[in-house]
Design an enzyme around this catalytic site. Structure first.
Site, PDB file in Angstrom:
ATOM      1  N   TYR A  78       0.839  -1.205   0.000  1.00  9.62           N
ATOM      2  CA  TYR A  78       0.000   0.000   0.000  1.00  9.62           C
ATOM      3  C   TYR A  78       0.874   1.255   0.000  1.00  9.62           C
ATOM      4  CZ  TYR A  78      -3.608   3.375   1.059  1.00  9.62           C
ATOM      5  OH  TYR A  78      -4.447   4.447   0.978  1.00  9.62           O
ATOM      6  N   PHE A 130      -7.723  21.624 -24.267  1.00 13.81           N
ATOM      7  CA  PHE A 130      -8.047  20.201 -24.336  1.00 13.81           C
ATOM      8  C   PHE A 130      -9.264  19.994 -23.433  1.00 13.81           C
ATOM      9  CE2 PHE A 130      -8.088  15.759 -23.233  1.00 13.81           C
ATOM     10  CZ  PHE A 130      -8.210  15.253 -24.517  1.00 13.81           C
ATOM     11  N   THR A 131     -10.136  19.064 -23.818  1.00 12.13           N
ATOM     12  CA  THR A 131     -11.452  18.926 -23.178  1.00 12.13           C
ATOM     13  C   THR A 131     -11.369  18.806 -21.651  1.00 12.13           C
ATOM     14  OG1 THR A 131     -11.303  16.572 -23.652  1.00 12.13           O
ATOM     15  CG2 THR A 131     -12.535  17.926 -25.234  1.00 12.13           C
ATOM     16  N   ASP A 221       1.527  20.393 -20.474  1.00 12.52           N
ATOM     17  CA  ASP A 221       0.795  19.139 -20.625  1.00 12.52           C
ATOM     18  C   ASP A 221       1.742  18.237 -21.420  1.00 12.52           C
ATOM     19  OD1 ASP A 221      -0.687  16.994 -21.470  1.00 12.52           O
ATOM     20  OD2 ASP A 221      -2.540  18.118 -21.682  1.00 12.52           O
ATOM     21  N   LYS A 264      -0.344   7.825 -23.425  1.00 16.22           N
ATOM     22  CA  LYS A 264       0.048   8.139 -24.804  1.00 16.22           C
ATOM     23  C   LYS A 264       1.548   7.879 -24.970  1.00 16.22           C
ATOM     24  CE  LYS A 264      -3.949  10.563 -24.296  1.00 16.22           C
ATOM     25  NZ  LYS A 264      -4.712  10.616 -23.045  1.00 16.22           N
ATOM     26  N   ARG A 388     -13.947  15.651 -33.376  1.00 15.03           N
ATOM     27  CA  ARG A 388     -13.266  16.719 -32.644  1.00 15.03           C
ATOM     28  C   ARG A 388     -13.726  18.040 -33.267  1.00 15.03           C
ATOM     29  NH1 ARG A 388     -12.786  15.314 -27.898  1.00 15.03           N
ATOM     30  NH2 ARG A 388     -11.004  14.170 -27.180  1.00 15.03           N
ATOM     31  N   PHE A 455     -19.297  14.953 -25.519  1.00 13.75           N
ATOM     32  CA  PHE A 455     -18.931  14.087 -26.648  1.00 13.75           C
ATOM     33  C   PHE A 455     -18.823  12.615 -26.254  1.00 13.75           C
ATOM     34  CE2 PHE A 455     -14.537  13.548 -25.315  1.00 13.75           C
ATOM     35  CZ  PHE A 455     -14.342  14.660 -24.509  1.00 13.75           C
TER      36      PHE A 455
HETATM   37  C1  PLP Z   1      -3.434  16.521 -24.502  1.00  8.45           C
HETATM   38  C2  PLP Z   1      -4.171  15.727 -23.475  1.00  8.45           C
HETATM   39  N1  PLP Z   1      -4.183  16.140 -22.206  1.00  8.45           N
HETATM   40  C3  PLP Z   1      -4.825  15.463 -21.243  1.00  8.45           C
HETATM   41  C4  PLP Z   1      -5.514  14.312 -21.533  1.00  8.45           C
HETATM   42  C5  PLP Z   1      -6.278  13.611 -20.422  1.00  8.45           C
HETATM   43  O1  PLP Z   1      -5.647  12.448 -20.074  1.00  8.45           O
HETATM   44  P1  PLP Z   1      -6.443  11.145 -19.534  1.00  8.45           P
HETATM   45  O2  PLP Z   1      -7.330  10.682 -20.640  1.00  8.45           O
HETATM   46  O3  PLP Z   1      -5.346  10.194 -19.187  1.00  8.45           O
HETATM   47  O4  PLP Z   1      -7.210  11.569 -18.327  1.00  8.45           O
HETATM   48  C6  PLP Z   1      -5.526  13.826 -22.831  1.00  8.45           C
HETATM   49  C7  PLP Z   1      -6.270  12.599 -23.153  1.00  8.45           C
HETATM   50  O5  PLP Z   1      -6.626  12.303 -24.255  1.00  8.45           O
HETATM   51  C8  PLP Z   1      -4.836  14.564 -23.839  1.00  8.45           C
HETATM   52  O6  PLP Z   1      -4.830  14.154 -25.121  1.00  8.45           O
END
Ligand code: PLP
Length: 463
Positions: A78, A130-131, A221, A264, A388, A455
């Site tokens: 843990y 980014f979303t 990021d 990624k 997108r 989405f």
């Molecule tokens: C540029 C970017 N930032 C953040 C994220 C969020 O990461 P996660 O899906 O691991 O939460 C993504 C996911 O697609 C991304 O492409």
């Protein structure tokens, strides 16, 4: 650095296949039923009904034998797992930040940073949204402000660094609201929503000096920053002799911290982290992570996942890996370009983005052309892609209207080390077949709209 890999023309894979996963081939009738049941949203299709899955490159890559072996080394204590310390050492070595907090995936890290650094009323500038990143900024009371260069919003522009920050736009914001209301600038490597477009080192240096004078931290990021490093080496003067690894480190050294979705670049199916150089910020993140993710030595990951990530980072900076990764994306993109299909230029690192506005000029943006095109690609050959555009951009919180972004795109995202060149040929043929019958394609009506990140779960019906 493998110099042979750098001078060769072929992008052939630096690995061979040891295990395969069987795919399902479906009939058109089966696909018609599957897409109808999924409400014309490719996120809602069951994966067993998909032939070639280009929905995302997130967590969909193939791990190496060394990563699988690493799973067996999982120390599932843990607290104080050996794998945590190993991963910490690797992050320090390759990314260079002093402090590190693991999280279950990228958005876990975004949640930590946003809730610690943003106060209600703040503005967070960034090189396109980014979303999940923007949503966490908004949930913390901030407003995202786009300061990417104009070329990033033009799919036809072939600017080599469409991920660059427009320092004049940033300065306009800072002058207007004051630097104290800008908690940090959110800088993404290989900007996903712009088509996987990199920033240049020259731009980052300029940004760094601007921010240092005003005491504004730069939060990277880092999700696809190794791929960004590849493009810097390929396109920026003075970098052709450097390794991807050296360039990655140079990027990180010019920033104050990062959030990372390890699903990624880092070649794992799950995981993420937050890293920074400021001790106070780290202590807050380390404290908050136990509330939302898990203890600070696992942050929502199993020990074995941290081990696989440590090995994945080592493999991700290999020149031959990136040559094959980016080579495969380019192979697909060049076939589509040769067929006259409108795609975002230049070809990015993780995906090909179809320009749905150009593809379906007869479909109004509020009838969701990119969503409709993604559904058609699935119907054509069982290829799953992602919208997108207007659906992903969501509604303006002030007006409640669709944001109608400049980019209305369908993303064909390539998982790392998963599909073959023949699969790419099938994808290219299928996109061409849909293009040939594009005049018959109609838009969609949204019939269910969830409150957050619509989405993922929205449902549609054909018009
Ligand atoms: C540029 C970017 N930032 C953040 C994220 C969020 O990461 P996660 O899906 O691991 O939460 C993504 C996911 O697609 C991304 O492409």
């Amino acid at each position: 650095m493998n110099t042979e890999a750098n001078i060769r023309h072929s992008w052939a894979e630096p690995y061979k296949i040891k295990m395969v996963e069987l795919l399902t081939m479906t009939t058109i009738e089966e696909r018609e039923r599957a897409i109808r049941e999924a409400g014309y949203n490719t996120f809602l299709i069951r994966s067993r009904d998909v032939y070639i899955d280009l929905l995302t490159d997130s967590g969909t890559g193939a791990m190496s034998d060394r990563q699988w072996a690493g799973l067996m080394m999982g120390d599932e204590a843990y607290s104080g797992s050996e794998n945590f310390y190993h991963l910490y050492d690797v992050v320090r070595e390759y990314y260079g930040y002093k402090y590190f907090v693991p999280t279950h995936q990228g958005r876990g890290a975004e949640h930590l940073v946003s809730s610690i650094m943003i106060k209600p009323g703040d503005c967070v500038p960034g090189n396109m949204y980014f979303t999940t990143t923007r949503l966490h900024q908004e949930l913390a009371g901030g407003t995202f402000v786009d300061v990417i260069i104009d070329e990033a919003h033009d799919p036809a522009s072939s600017h080599p660094f469409k991920g660059n920050v427009d320092i004049r736009k940033l300065d306009r914001l800072v002058q207007e609201i004051g630097a104290e209301r800008v908690p940090y600038i959110s800088l993404e490597g290989n900007v996903n929503m712009a088509g996987g477009q990199p920033f240049s080192m020259a731009n980052l240096r300029e940004l760094r000096s601007y921010c240092q004078e005003r005491n504004i931290p730069i939060m990277l990021d880092a999700t696809r920053t190794i791929e960004n490093a590849w493009f810097i080496r390929e396109r920026e003067e003075g970098y052709s002799g450097k390794t991807v690894r050296e360039i990655l480190r140079e990027i990180c050294d010019l920033t104050d911290g990062c959030t990372m979705s390890a699903k990624k670049d880092a070649l794992v199916n799950i995981g993420g982290f937050f890293a920074c150089n400021d001790e106070q910020l780290f202590l807050k993140a380390q404290n908050l992570v136990v509330v939302y993710e898990g203890l600070h030595t696992y942050g929502g990951m199993a020990g074995r996942d941290m081990e696989a990530m440590a090995q994945g980072i080592r493999e991700a900076v290999m020149e031959e890996h990136q040559a094959a990764r980016i080579g495969q994306v380019r192979y697909l993109g060049e076939q589509l370009q040769a067929a006259g299909i409108p795609i975002v230029r230049p070809i990015g690192s993780h995906a090909i983005f179809l320009d749905a506005r150009e593809f379906l000029p007869h479909v109004d943006q509020d009838d969701y052309p990119a969503q409709a095109l993604a559904a058609e690609l699935y119907l054509e050959a069982g290829i799953r892609t992602m919208e997108r555009g207007n659906v992903s951009a969501g509604r303006d919180p002030e007006t409640g209207e669709n944001r109608r972004p400049a980019l209305e795109l369908v993303r064909l995202t390539l998982p790392r080390r998963v599909y073959t060149q023949a699969h790419m040929d099938v994808v290219a043929e299928s996109v061409k077949a849909v293009y040939d019958r594009r005049h018959e394609i109609r838009g969609l009506k949204m019939v269910y709209e969830p409150e957050y990140l619509r989405f993922f779960q929205a449902r549609f019906e054909p018009l």
